[in-house]
Design an enzyme around this catalytic site. Sequence first.
Site, PDB file in Angstrom:
ATOM      1  N   HIS A  44       0.864  -1.190   0.000  1.00 54.50           N
ATOM      2  CA  HIS A  44       0.000   0.000   0.000  1.00 54.50           C
ATOM      3  C   HIS A  44       0.895   1.234   0.000  1.00 54.50           C
ATOM      4  CE1 HIS A  44      -3.310   2.656   0.719  1.00 54.50           C
ATOM      5  NE2 HIS A  44      -2.728   3.147   1.779  1.00 54.50           N
ATOM      6  N   ASP A  46       1.135   4.999  -0.256  1.00 54.87           N
ATOM      7  CA  ASP A  46       0.462   6.299  -0.208  1.00 54.87           C
ATOM      8  C   ASP A  46       1.147   7.301  -1.135  1.00 54.87           C
ATOM      9  OD1 ASP A  46      -1.630   5.910   1.764  1.00 54.87           O
ATOM     10  OD2 ASP A  46       0.000   5.607   3.195  1.00 54.87           O
ATOM     11  N   ASP A 168      -7.755   1.624   2.017  1.00 55.99           N
ATOM     12  CA  ASP A 168      -7.389   2.482   3.147  1.00 55.99           C
ATOM     13  C   ASP A 168      -8.301   3.684   3.385  1.00 55.99           C
ATOM     14  OD1 ASP A 168      -5.865   3.129   5.376  1.00 55.99           O
ATOM     15  OD2 ASP A 168      -4.422   4.324   4.252  1.00 55.99           O
ATOM     16  N   HIS A 417      -5.936   9.754  -0.629  1.00 57.03           N
ATOM     17  CA  HIS A 417      -6.685   9.755   0.632  1.00 57.03           C
ATOM     18  C   HIS A 417      -5.919  10.346   1.817  1.00 57.03           C
ATOM     19  CE1 HIS A 417      -4.818   5.703   0.329  1.00 57.03           C
ATOM     20  NE2 HIS A 417      -4.574   5.876   1.602  1.00 57.03           N
TER      21      HIS A 417
END
Length: 973
Positions: A44, A46, A168, A417
């Site tokens: 994941h 970001d 997420d 996000h």
Amino acid sequence: MAVPGAAALPLLLLLSGAAAGCGYQSCPPTRPDMLNVHLVPHTHDDVGWLKTVDQYYYGVRNQEQHAGVQYILDSVVAQLAAHPARRFVYAEVAFLARWWQQQDTATRRLVTELVQQGRLEFVGGGWCMSDEATAHYGAALEQLGLGRRLLRRLFGACGTPRVAWQIDPFGHARDLAATFAQVGYDGLFLGRVDHQDKRARLQRRELELLWRGSTSLEPPRADIFTGILPNMYNPPTGLCWDQLCSDPPVVDGDGPERNVDAVVTSFLQAAHSQAQQYRTNHILMTMGSDFHYENAHLWFKNLDKLIVHTNARQANGSRVHALYSTPSCYLRELHRANLTWPLKTDDFFPYSDGPHQFWTGYFSSRPALKGYERLSSGFLQVCSQLEALAGPSVRGGPYGPGDSSVLREAVAVAQHHDAVAGTERQHVANDYARQLARGWDSCQVLVANALSLLGGTKAPFEFCNGLNVSVCPLSETSPHFTVILYNPLAWPVAWPVRLPVKGSSYAVSDPQGRPVASQVVPVSGVTQRLRGGAGGAPGELLFQARAPPLGFSTFEVKQVSPGGPREPPRWSSGDLEPWIENEHLRVLFDPVTGHLREIQNLARGFSLPVFQSFYWYNASTGDGQSPQASGAYIFRPNGSTPFPVAERAATHLLKTAVVQELHQNFSAWCSQVLRLRPGQPYLELEWTLGPIPVADELGKEVISRFQTPLRTAGRFYTDSNGRQVLERRRDYRPTWNLSQSEPVAGNYYPVNTRIFIKDQKVQLTVLTDRSQGGSSVLDGSLELMVHRRLLRDDGRGLAEALDEPGQDGRGLVVRGRHLVLLEPAAAAADLHRPRAQEMVTPPYLVLAPGPGPHLREFSGLRRALPPNLHVLSVEPRGAGTLLLRLEHLFERGESRNGSQPVTVDLTTLFSAFTITSVREMALGGDVPLDSVSRLLWNTPTGIPKPRPVPPLDPRSVRLEPMEIRTFLASVQY
Ligand SMILES: *[C@@H]1O[C@H](CO)[C@@H](O)[C@H](O)[C@H]1NC(C)=O
Ligand SMILES: *[C@@H]1O[C@H](CO)[C@@H](O)[C@H](O)[C@H]1NC(C)=O
Ligand SMILES: *[C@@H]1O[C@H](CO)[C@@H](O)[C@H](O)[C@H]1NC(C)=O
Ligand SMILES: [Zn+2]
């Protein structure tokens, strides 16, 4: 015509042992008689959070967070190549795009092979994993399209993701679910849902469901299969083998450290208990987490062993089969199971991970960044439209090279996000703003080129980026200049122009040379303080400009008399009750406190007492019930009753022919101007807040609250991603029995563009200029959180208090607008739908010295579209090709006229070019609509089947409520 993206791919050699084909054809065999555990290796990544995008990509500042995406991709590719059975899924194209550029031909070929064989699969596939609460649907769709387009260009059909991957984001929006369905995804996987919701679903075995994303579109167009992952997006306890984890590796052999039997046993236990919560003999485990796989060998080597040793137990009667898999292969098995899935029609807001942990603060965190993001995505539409309308030469016109791609990528990154959400560190927020500003620079060059080509001039255009604080060097210094107003909407607009000036009166003329009423008013004291040393004009020139659809008008401005503005008439307490009015509304104020008191709708002949003021909630720093503090993510007031910023406001009135204003000064850090202009059927509230004082050591969360006597029975309405409107009920969730433990924070919902309350007859709507949190905590009231300044971190990894320093380090000052609409409930949508669109894609002002362009007026459309139809996208896509999106702005049943279907002739719509051929695409714009075939799912009411796509007649394109139709058009200029 040639449709891009369909280029033939070279024939590739299959590596031995690998499955043929990608997608569902490449899925590994499973065992119908066993519990199949789909192990999904993933990372994941970001697109900015504790570090900037660049820092994450290269692995800079590893002492703060160890993370380097370039190494992750290097390492994963090598490990996949080593073993054909291994699989990996990747989501964030912003990183992949950078990495790809730096690879040699051999690596690119290898990656392409891995993708063609389904060993490397893309999930999500947007530029980032967009936020759901604070992202507007237009920008969210753009970023999704941007990522998917690149994947398709690089890898053809095998690069196109089949599942949406929102593992997420902190809550999930219904409109985005509808978007995923219409883009063509077969399923959507989520990591975070409210803990009470999750527990209830787990008991009912409803963690997998069919989500109906729209009440307007005919099923299954907006339906999407949705799976809630068991463990957010992490591996089961004890089975984390990244270099960032500390679980012991799988030790086989005969030595004293041997643990393989225990590891397999614990894995089998985890598998069995997970299987209890799901409905089929297939379960999915996410084997990865934040920035995992930088040394992919560790994960893969241990997973290889886990699989071998687990499956070896089958010889002894174990009924568990472990395999490397992907979310789409798991989804295919669920589909094959042919079960009937529960149907969900509401959304997943708000999200809480504990009784005092509502993630409703980020709806409002970083209001300036949220404002800049909204402004930037509106300007991206202006830039992209002008790029399309002016033709290909515009990218290298007289002002140099410029195009929309820099801004498009920056806006896409900002949808992440932890970006527009406001949950990034301060230096990362600054970096998002830097990227956006670079995009503005490139687009402003393009806009200058376009206006020059279309308008026939080489004037030195000026762009006044500081108009929100009344700064604009050209209008301040020049006695003769031209204002060019570009309107990105498909209907004509009247727009209030407000420019800082030195003179006391000006003659303004419209494109036909006719005089336009104008007025110079003094710059308010608040604005003077706000602009600091940046500008010095004593007055502001006001006039109403108009601009045609997808086009511009020019207004020439000449100074008539010098000297500053004349003092306007002033009202002071003791006089009669102050009021302002235009032909639509009269607005009354309390003569003693200066507060808004009543709104009269003159045209409709009714009125409503409306009180409005600013309050602050005292941010919790933890208490006896929970140590949870309010922070960037979490909103937790330490009491349900907010404190008024001031009991009364110092006020003054300004009444002129072009505007009537009441100025309210509540305190040194809180003020507001309420405005009515001729022709505008709404009340504008321009608020200025900050620096929020924190010398008392109290974190403060500031709201604007409206109170009315409307009997609202706990109900209010908020938009979903700026598009659909959902009913909210206080202390209530539609799909589970809520136990409410935070009476304020637990009733907050994201507001992208609007919030309203109503009774049988009357509706009070507030439109916003950026995303904010909103609620109706008391019947008849509604509130929006406009600014927050906090002194504690909320323990969700950020490790920084949301204490924005602002320009001078003393605390952030923000200025924004609310539009208040008071209408009969039955007619309210007719007003708020087009107005909300004007807030999202407002007209754009450009200035030029002297008389400006020769062509005084231009429209890219041959005729205006009706107010329920919007041109969502006009975007160049390679030589002679444009992407076009038309959108019906209304929901079904929302308005008698507005909700009617509309038909347009696409071939004669545009004046700037001729459409020679057109092909209908799925919503993402990357695949032809007729090539999309989605999995169909059983619901309690049967299997909705899609209607066959009728042949397209571009002369008669019909749009139903909430429908967006996407076209790839070949054009000639
Ligand atoms: C299967 O059972 C036998 C006998 O109990 C044992 O020796 C062997 O290790 C087992 N194999 C596996 C893979 O567990
Ligand atoms: C799926 O289930 C339905 C009943 O729910 C049944 O009518 C249909 O034949 C089944 N399809 C397959 C392929 O088994
Ligand atoms: C004014 O707009 C700029 C962006 O154009 C933004 O950075 C700034 O924060 C705004 N100022 C205020 C006071 O809102
Ligand atoms: Zn994340």
